[in-house]
Design a protein around this motif. Structure first.
Motif, PDB file in Angstrom:
ATOM      1  N   PRO A   1      75.320  67.726 -61.489  1.00 54.03           N
ATOM      2  CA  PRO A   1      75.804  67.854 -60.112  1.00 54.03           C
ATOM      3  C   PRO A   1      74.759  68.354 -59.109  1.00 54.03           C
TER       4      PRO A   1
ATOM      5  N   LYS B   1      75.859  60.105 -63.668  1.00 53.15           N
ATOM      6  CA  LYS B   1      75.918  60.455 -65.094  1.00 53.15           C
ATOM      7  C   LYS B   1      76.111  59.208 -65.952  1.00 53.15           C
ATOM      8  N   ARG B   2      76.878  58.239 -65.454  1.00 50.78           N
ATOM      9  CA  ARG B   2      77.071  56.980 -66.188  1.00 50.78           C
ATOM     10  C   ARG B   2      75.816  56.113 -66.153  1.00 50.78           C
TER      11      ARG B   2
ATOM     12  N   VAL C   1      78.413  62.046 -58.645  1.00 43.90           N
ATOM     13  CA  VAL C   1      77.984  62.692 -59.891  1.00 43.90           C
ATOM     14  C   VAL C   1      78.435  61.870 -61.088  1.00 43.90           C
ATOM     15  N   ARG C   2      79.680  61.432 -61.090  1.00 39.12           N
ATOM     16  CA  ARG C   2      80.167  60.587 -62.203  1.00 39.12           C
ATOM     17  C   ARG C   2      79.357  59.295 -62.298  1.00 39.12           C
ATOM     18  N   LEU C   3      79.082  58.669 -61.167  1.00 35.60           N
ATOM     19  CA  LEU C   3      78.299  57.433 -61.152  1.00 35.60           C
ATOM     20  C   LEU C   3      76.894  57.668 -61.706  1.00 35.60           C
TER      21      LEU C   3
ATOM     22  N   ALA D   1      81.643  64.366 -56.033  1.00 40.02           N
ATOM     23  CA  ALA D   1      82.141  64.282 -57.418  1.00 40.02           C
ATOM     24  C   ALA D   1      82.065  62.848 -57.942  1.00 40.02           C
ATOM     25  N   ASP D   2      82.340  61.872 -57.104  1.00 43.54           N
ATOM     26  CA  ASP D   2      82.237  60.467 -57.521  1.00 43.54           C
ATOM     27  C   ASP D   2      80.783  60.055 -57.708  1.00 43.54           C
TER      28      ASP D   2
END
Length: 181
Positions: free
Chosen positions: A141, A133-134, A129-131, A126-127
């Motif tokens: 995902p 996406k940023r 994926v956030r990284l 999950a982290d």
């Protein structure tokens, strides 16, 4: 992944990828970039479609040389969109060109794309994926998970009883060097 370990061996396209690439650590930035772009292009399609078009992708994207792709302009974008050998999706083509520029920035800031990945490892999916996406375009995902598994940053590419898994473990990919939380 169990289905892949059962069906990929001996297949003309899946077999070589399953046996020699999938899940093994990748050191070179151009190869990491290739894997990212191939995963992006797989979205909504089968992996077999991507593997069959891999040689055409390499030719179309200058062997995935990051500095070349990052410099693509309107003419190269149109050339790619006209190339029937690759997946001609404008969002995916634009993401490849944009992401090459992002990787160039990561190389300047961290020394390499691999060093940037290493600096963020380990962390939960999950982290990641956030990284991603940023940082990048067109990286949801499933794309992030497959990219990280395929390049050795996350476990799960092969079943434990798959003969390739023993070779991967012997090579000590990043997911084995520092356990993911």
């Amino acid at each position: 992944m169990s289905d892949y370990c059962d069906h990929a061996p001996q297949h003309p396209y899946h077999g070589p990828y399953h046996d020699g690439e999938y899940g093994f650590a990748v050191a070179g930035d151009d190869e990491l970039f290739e894997r990212l772009i191939l995963e992006i292009n797989q979205a909504g399609l089968s992996w077999l479609t991507v593997l069959k078009k891999r040689a055409a992708f390499r030719a179309a994207f200058d062997e995935f040389r990051i500095e070349r792709v990052a410099a693509y302009g309107a003419a190269e974008r149109e050339r790619l969109l006209d190339d029937a050998g690759i997946i001609r999706n404008r969002l995916k083509v634009d993401a490849a060109i944009h992401n090459a520029g992002v990787v160039r920035t990561l190389q300047a800031d961290h020394g390499s794309f691999k060093a940037w990945l290493d600096a963020h490892h380990p962390q939960p999916l999950a982290d990641w994926v956030r990284l991603f996406k940023r940082t990048f375009r067109f990286t949801g995902p499933e794309i992030v998970n497959e990219f990280l598994m395929s390049t050795g940053y996350l476990p799960g590419a092969h079943r434990d009883d798959c003969p390739v898994q023993a070779r991967i473990r012997a090579s000590r990919p990043p997911w084995m060097q520092m356990p993911c939380p």
